[in-house]
Design an enzyme around this catalytic site. Sequence first.
Site, PDB file in Angstrom:
ATOM      1  CD  GLU A  77     -10.160  -1.278  -7.341  1.00 24.92           C
ATOM      2  OE1 GLU A  77      -9.173  -1.261  -7.551  1.00 24.92           O
ATOM      3  OE2 GLU A  77     -11.818  -1.733  -7.139  1.00 24.92           O
ATOM      4  CD  GLU A 123      -3.141  -1.042   0.174  1.00 32.29           C
ATOM      5  OE1 GLU A 123      -3.249   0.239  -0.640  1.00 32.29           O
ATOM      6  OE2 GLU A 123      -3.769  -1.927   0.341  1.00 32.29           O
ATOM      7  CD  GLU A 131     -15.317  -4.616  -1.092  1.00 40.80           C
ATOM      8  OE1 GLU A 131     -14.325  -5.260  -0.729  1.00 40.80           O
ATOM      9  OE2 GLU A 131     -14.986  -4.445  -2.231  1.00 40.80           O
ATOM     10  CG  ASP A 159      -5.606  -7.588  -7.859  1.00 38.19           C
ATOM     11  OD1 ASP A 159      -4.499  -7.060  -7.203  1.00 38.19           O
ATOM     12  OD2 ASP A 159      -6.789  -6.392  -7.230  1.00 38.19           O
TER      13      ASP A 159
END
Length: 881
Positions: A338, A79, A320, A226
């Site tokens: 996204e 992150e 989610e 991803d």
Amino acid sequence: QEHAYPADELMPLTCRGRVRGQEPSRGDVDDALGKFSLTLIDTLDTLVVLNKTKEFEEAVKKVIKDVNLDNDIVVSVFETNIRVLGGLLGGHSVAIMLKEKGEYMQWYNGELLQMAKELGYKLLPAFNTTSGLPYPRVNLKFGVRHPEARTGTETDTCTACAGTLILEFAALSRFTGTSIFEEYARKALDFIWEKRQRSSNLVGVTINIHTGDWVRKDSGVGAGIDSYYEYLLKAYVLLGDDSFLERFNTHYDAIMRYISQPPLLLDVHIHKPMLNARTWMDSLLAFFPGLQVLKGDIRPAIETHEMLYQVIKKHNFLPEAFTTDFRVHWAQHPLRPEFAESTYFLYKATGDPYYLEVGKTLIENLNKYARVPCGFAAMKDVRTGSHEDRMDSFFLAEMFKYLYLLFADKEDMIFDIEDYIFTTEAHLLPLWLSTTNQTVSKKNTTTEYTELDDSNFDWTCPNTQILFPNDPMFAQSIREPLKNVVDKSCPRGISRVEESLGSGPKPPLRARDFMASNPEHLEILKKMGVSLIHLKDGRVQLVQHAVQAASSLDAEDGLRFMQEMIELSSQQQKEQQLPPRAVQIVSHPFFGRVVLTAGPAQFGMDLSKHKAGTRGFVATIKPYNGCSEITNPEAVKEKIALMQRGQCMFAEKARNIQKAGAIGGIVIDDNEGSSSDTAPLFQMAGDGKNTDDITIPMLFLFNKEGNIILDAIREYEAVEVLLSDKAKDRATIFKGKMIPNYIIDSNLEMESMDQKLSENDSHKQNSEETTSASQDVGAVSEESEEGESSDVTDPESLSPADADSDSISISNQDSSVPGTNEASAPEPACTQGDHQPQEQKTETESNSKVNWDNKVQPMESILADWNEDIEAFEMMEKDEL
């Protein structure tokens, strides 16, 4: 800036900054917070995209002046890299661009780049492993193995965590001429490539950073993996290294062979890729259509994007996680970007204005359901519309950027966006880095790449302008077969009444008649595009690929057959669950913008059967625990009573306030700091006796949510709330009331009130009709005489594939249709004719209790009310709650 700076994130419900250590821990989510003004850094280049150059210049000065990167705090390497390091590099990229243009940033001398380099060195200790894979966390001040670091004992990391570094680290090396950053990131990528499963060419979700063993051996394109795939392709684009493209195409071939089951993307086992690992999908996979556009594989991108859009139209946001029959699996939605990202790339590739309509829907839903006085609040539950006091930095860094770019014309931009590549956090890195300070790396010669005899996997990126020359009909022809894959209003299956009357289409094979041992049935399934997989436990798994059907009509028959199978499986589930409820603050200055997640009761009015809910002003009772006769009945009468949990049974509290004349009750947890963000909801149980005498609705709020109402009472005295099964939009809340249109929805174009109410009624009807029984629910909590409660659990909802129905497992449907509604209470038939009169009747009954709705007011009084509302709205705009 006004409410949160210099904190890392804004808490939009309480209008303050989130400072790590001062708020209840949220677990791994808090690893993104490092006391380095995260949201400000993450949003720097967004300001330039939005043409806010003066604001950008001031923001850069604040970052240089105030941000400290030497904090004694443990943060996520992943992150911190994508948000902070990427944010500093993106800010530097646009800063030097503006400086070259000669108007802004003339004073800038690479300060953001120096901060990025400082942060890069602080992340390097995480790479001190034998494999080269980084530790998942690092202490900004003490590194990893220092006695005071409080980290360095971890053994596992996710594939995306270790494989999403190359863009930022290589850019840092290219900008500064210091090669060590790019070298470390390349080494991590090389190790993951070497550890891929050789027969399937897939990677797992979690890997041991010391041994390289796969800890979680499921593989997909969503959470945990991803951006690893994304960075392989984008590293080729940015750095020009063919090895990255070769690796990506090898993985992509495996994804399309095993994971892609258009329009679905389902996780599989890396060693047994023909076996699905789960029957639900997570929302992070919504980025994948955008990556497919970059790859040049447009058809599956359109198919998956359309499926996701249908899910959004059903729930307003992308949950989610959702099952293969499109039911909610995890109900949260933290405003992830996204899907907006993929929408932008699909519009760029096809020129189809349909995607502008998709973007418009996203904006309207954000303004309608997520906007609160101090910002935009994450959705705690997409089914009820309840909020979470959370606004992640990626919302401003990515969502605003992609939505603006979707609608922006070339002349709206002050620079050419095509000169940059987006990182996974949508930060901008210039493409000219490919020829600057190149790092000479040793090419991986230990493994030969898989030979792929498919022209779609050539080692070059196709030119989208040639392949897809802005022909809207191209995308429409692909979307058309999927427009009903998720039905927004009612399941489209054949009802038993239709069947008996002989109306409606009938598939050649009914699900209830199917026998896996019948060769004739197998032949029919094959014609419909349905194939069988025999599992080791004796069950049969059904998979439908619409593109493999003999004809489009056969594909539709296969769709209906799969739907019937889902219904059969669903009928076997004995779900006795109730969804969470909503407490919505509707009085000045909130006007329905704040929605609190509440737990239901096993007694009293069932709000799911009373769609209008119960509305009234709140009043605190005496005694506050509600365990004896109420001593202030005059303050409670015709109001919703507030009371504290504990010292007696919930049912006893309800009886006492009902006797005092209350029209509803809210029990507030006495456990200081408890919150629905960190604790599962539960149902308030009865007292073991007959509770039919309790007729008012009772809801439970955790301490944090309850304090929001108590704080509002202290600030405004008269606070009105709506208790309901799910949040209502403001047009419904203020139906029949004199209130300006701009308060009902300040972000949409002015329309007549009648038209707004008509549209809302239609939307509300559709929303109610699609409510599914597979909703998450907490366990029952029964208070003892001392106020104790049993253990609280939060079981996950079952998808149809989880139930064993005649030894048949249903999953992987390419074109799946939701099963029948299985609400815990009987619902009217799903028709236009039945539902509306009942809803109107319920609302009329409710309004008869609240007589001020229909009270005739003199003009002076109306104008005075309007002026008060205008002042309230202005105050709300300033966020002065």
